[in-house]
Design an enzyme around this catalytic site. Structure first.
Site, mmCIF file in Angstrom:
data_model
loop_
_atom_site.group_PDB
_atom_site.id
_atom_site.type_symbol
_atom_site.label_atom_id
_atom_site.label_comp_id
_atom_site.label_asym_id
_atom_site.label_seq_id
_atom_site.Cartn_x
_atom_site.Cartn_y
_atom_site.Cartn_z
ATOM 1 N N GLU A 215 -56.250 0.435 61.074
ATOM 2 C CA GLU A 215 -55.530 -0.239 61.914
ATOM 3 C C GLU A 215 -55.866 -0.114 63.342
ATOM 4 O O GLU A 215 -54.861 0.293 64.301
ATOM 5 C CB GLU A 215 -54.071 -0.204 61.880
ATOM 6 N N GLU A 395 -52.900 -0.914 52.145
ATOM 7 C CA GLU A 395 -51.608 -0.607 52.261
ATOM 8 C C GLU A 395 -50.611 -1.740 52.148
ATOM 9 O O GLU A 395 -50.896 -2.914 52.636
ATOM 10 C CB GLU A 395 -51.256 -0.062 53.850
HETATM 11 C C1 BGC Z 1 -49.563 2.612 59.154
HETATM 12 C C2 BGC Z 1 -48.904 3.702 58.368
HETATM 13 C C3 BGC Z 1 -47.265 3.394 58.497
HETATM 14 C C4 BGC Z 1 -46.951 2.035 57.883
HETATM 15 C C5 BGC Z 1 -45.657 1.617 57.814
HETATM 16 C C6 BGC Z 1 -49.055 1.098 58.967
HETATM 17 O O1 BGC Z 1 -49.234 0.365 59.903
HETATM 18 O O2 BGC Z 1 -50.954 2.584 58.638
HETATM 19 O O3 BGC Z 1 -49.185 4.964 59.108
HETATM 20 O O4 BGC Z 1 -46.643 4.283 58.133
HETATM 21 O O5 BGC Z 1 -47.575 0.973 58.677
HETATM 22 O O6 BGC Z 1 -45.080 1.624 58.890
#
Ligand code: BGC
Length: 628
Positions: A215, A395
């Site tokens: 990101e 994610e």
């Molecule tokens: C990040 C993580 C973070 C997650 C939840 C993502 O943008 O890569 O490191 O914990 O969001 O906020």
């Protein structure tokens, strides 16, 4: 006194004013209508959606994700370690509740235990990051023991049947690198590449999937725009420079690593976060304007850079940074998508704070202060698919301390992803954020993202009840309710079959035709009912128009099948399926036989029927017609 002449004097002015206001109003309304049509607000009618009615490809990668600094513990040599110990102008800690990462989830020491947790979930992939500050604690000095720790971890994962997926930069880097200006200076990119090469050479045989950066847009927004991540700057021009340098660092790293002999097999990509910025008041042009500016800098500019090699990081009156790199197109074997939610933007006539983020009453909120918005996940997948490379969802998850909305989140977001797959978007896998509770950056330990809850003191892990829908979906990989082990949108598995004429054919050799596989057997009465219809509506209607219909007979000897075809009076080719091995590629071998699989000209499954039901049968005929 007579006032009339004065009023008469005002008339031309009033006329112009009315004309101006009228034009303005018409312009406003017209623009709002245009924008609303072009960017409709997608919201689904969840009351009438059966979220369990989904099925993922058999070879889909299911995983969980973490990042080194958030879970390992004792990372005392990076930019975040310093940041966690600093205070703002008011002397207040940068981290919620004065937290610091400390020993985090102690994953560094407990990774073997954590691999068992992954296996218990049923996942087959694990995304984690390598902590650069452990590998290169001082500039040019490498800690080979730290490197071998990660090697051991990868081996343990593979032994447990879990494929490791590595991220090279997940928000953290060594203090010495930060002190050199990190990605503010283009010359510093070399250091990142050297570190990446070292790690890649060490692990490339064990790790098939690599993410260069996690990101860049979040790193830049939080570290250089909002100032809530290190280095805590609020400088839009610098933000543009850092984004450009990180994207260039990705491109250079990609090409460098790919040039290493043997690396052709490794998949290397970048992880992009998408948050949509949507107008809070859909009738207000100011909200639209700020939404557009934010979407452009946050998402459109980096995506355009990756696909064309040119784009600009532009915020009116603040920054206009042209980015260009001819090597950017072709620097992705895949794109990683991190998706959580969207923001509603409200513009203001206030130069000090020209826009704010607002919430809506009807939304279900996560603890992070943004809503549950699965439709946005579907939108983001469509947006990112324009890059034309396969997608991993690297994610997706939510912070939910009460564990009340976690099941709903999982069900809806997986449903949304499934919709995208059905629309032929190539999604190879999904990584839930996160395996366990961890250090949520500026939010400290207040945010509970874990499938497993981590006891703050003992660090014991405990499965959250709300994680169950994820586990169910991951383990549903067997067969769906109708016994299918494949789904619409997937590529049909390849196989060779033998016609009763003796001729052999491979399914993939039939590409360019629409193929209908009819699974059948002489003892199957429903099949017998359906076959004359297939003969007439499918075979006779389309056999000369690029369609191949094959009756695949389940595990019966040649003479039985020849006799069967004669009895039925059908003329479409029949093939043998000893031990139902072909059948088993499409459906659970223990399930019933009457099925049609419609495969399009590219080899993708586009329609599946079960039994012989009028409506479904007619829909299949329509589908076939539309393909020819
Ligand atoms: C990040 C993580 C973070 C997650 C939840 C993502 O943008 O890569 O490191 O914990 O969001 O906020």
């Amino acid at each position: 006194m007579d006032e009339r002449p004065r009023i008469r004097d005002l008339r031309p002015f009033l006329k112009v004013l009315t004309l101006f206001l009228g034009t303005f109003l018409i312009g406003w309304i017209g623009s709002v209508i245009y924008l609303s049509q072009t960017y409709p607000d997608i919201e689904w009618d969840w009351d009438n959606i059966k979220t369990s009615d989904i099925h993922f490809p058999l070879n889909f990668a299911w995983g969980t994700a973490t990042a080194a600094h958030q879970v390992e513990g004792n990372n005392t040599n990076n930019n975040w370690y310093v940041w966690e110990r600093s205070v703002d102008d008011q002397g207040v800690s940068r981290i919620h509740d004065n937290d610091s990462s400390g020993i985090a989830a102690d994953h560094w020491n407990r990774y073997l235990e954590d691999i068992i947790l992954m296996k218990d979930l049923g996942v087959n992939h694990y995304r984690f990051s390598i902590e650069w500050s452990r590998i290169e604690p001082q500039k040019g000095f490498y800690d080979l023991e730290a490197l071998s720790h990660y090697r051991k971890m990868c081996k343990a994962l593979l032994n447990g049947g879990i494929t490791p997926v590595v991220t090279l930069h997940h928000f953290t880097h060594p203090i010495w690198f930060e002190n050199m200006g990190a990605f503010e200076n283009e010359e510093n990119i070399d250091h990142f590449i050297q570190f990446s090469e070292l790690v890649f050479n060490e692990l490339m045989n064990l790790v098939p999937i690599w993410c260069t950066f996690n990101e860049p847009s979040v790193f830049v927004a939080q570290g250089y725009f909002n100032g809530i991540f290190p280095p805590g700057k609020k400088d839009p021009v610098l933000a543009g420079t850092v984004l450009e340098n990180m994207l260039n660092a990705h491109v250079r790293t990609y090409h460098k690593l790919k040039s290493i002999p043997g690396a052709e097999e490794n998949q290397i990509g970048l992880v992009k976060n998408i948050f949509q910025f949507d107008p809070h008041r859909r009738w207000h042009l100011l909200d639209w304007a700020f939404s557009k500016i934010l979407n452009d800098v946050y998402t459109n500019a980096p995506l355009e850079f990756l696909s064309t090699g040119n784009s600009s990081f532009y915020m009116p009156g603040m920054v206009d940074n042209e980015m260009s790199n001819p090597n950017a197109p072709g620097s992705l074997d895949f794109i990683g998508l991190n998706y959580y939610s969207r923001m509603h933007v409200r513009g203001r006539i206030n130069p000090a704070e020209p826009f704010v983020f607002d919430t809506r009453e009807q939304d279900i909120m996560t603890d992070m202060g943004y809503p549950l918005y699965a439709e946005g996940f579907y939108r983001a997948l469509k947006t990112i698919s324009k890059l034309g490379v396969p997608i991993y969802v690297t994610e997706n998850g939510l912070a939910d301390n009460t564990d009340n909305i976690r099941p709903l989140f999982i069900e809806r977001y997986l449903y949304a992803m499934n919709q995208a797959i059905k629309e032929k978007i190539e999604i190879l896998g999904y990584f839930y954020w996160s395996l366990m509770d961890n250090f949520e950056w500026a939010e400290g330990y207040s945010m509970k993202f874990g499938l497993y809850e981590v006891d703050p003191v003992t660090k014991d892990r405990k499965l959250r009840k709300g994680s169950q829908p994820f586990i169910d979906m991951v383990n549903k990989r067997g067969a769906d309710e109708r016994g299918y082990v494949v789904g619409v949108g997937e590529m049909a598995p390849d196989f060779t079959m033998q016609y009763i004429s003796g001729e052999k054919v491979k399914l993939s050799d039939l590409k360019g035709n629409v193929v209908v596989l009819q699974f059948t057997a002489s003892w199957c009465s429903v099949c017998r009912l359906e076959m004359p219809h297939l003969e007439k509506d499918v075979w006779q209607a389309y056999k000369n128009r690029g369609l191949v219909l094959i009756g695949v007979d389940r595990d019966e000897p040649l003479d039985t099948v020849i006799k069967f075809q004669k009895e039925m009076g059908t003329t479409y080719p029949m093939a043998l399926d000893p031990e139902a091995n072909i059948f088993g590629l499409f459906a659970d071998k223990n399930s019933g036989v009457t099925r049609n699989i419609v495969i399009d000209k590219d080899g993708k499954i586009v329609f599946l029927t079960r039994l012989f039901e009028e409506k479904e049968y007619q829909d299949m005929i329509k589908k076939i017609k539309s393909l020819l």
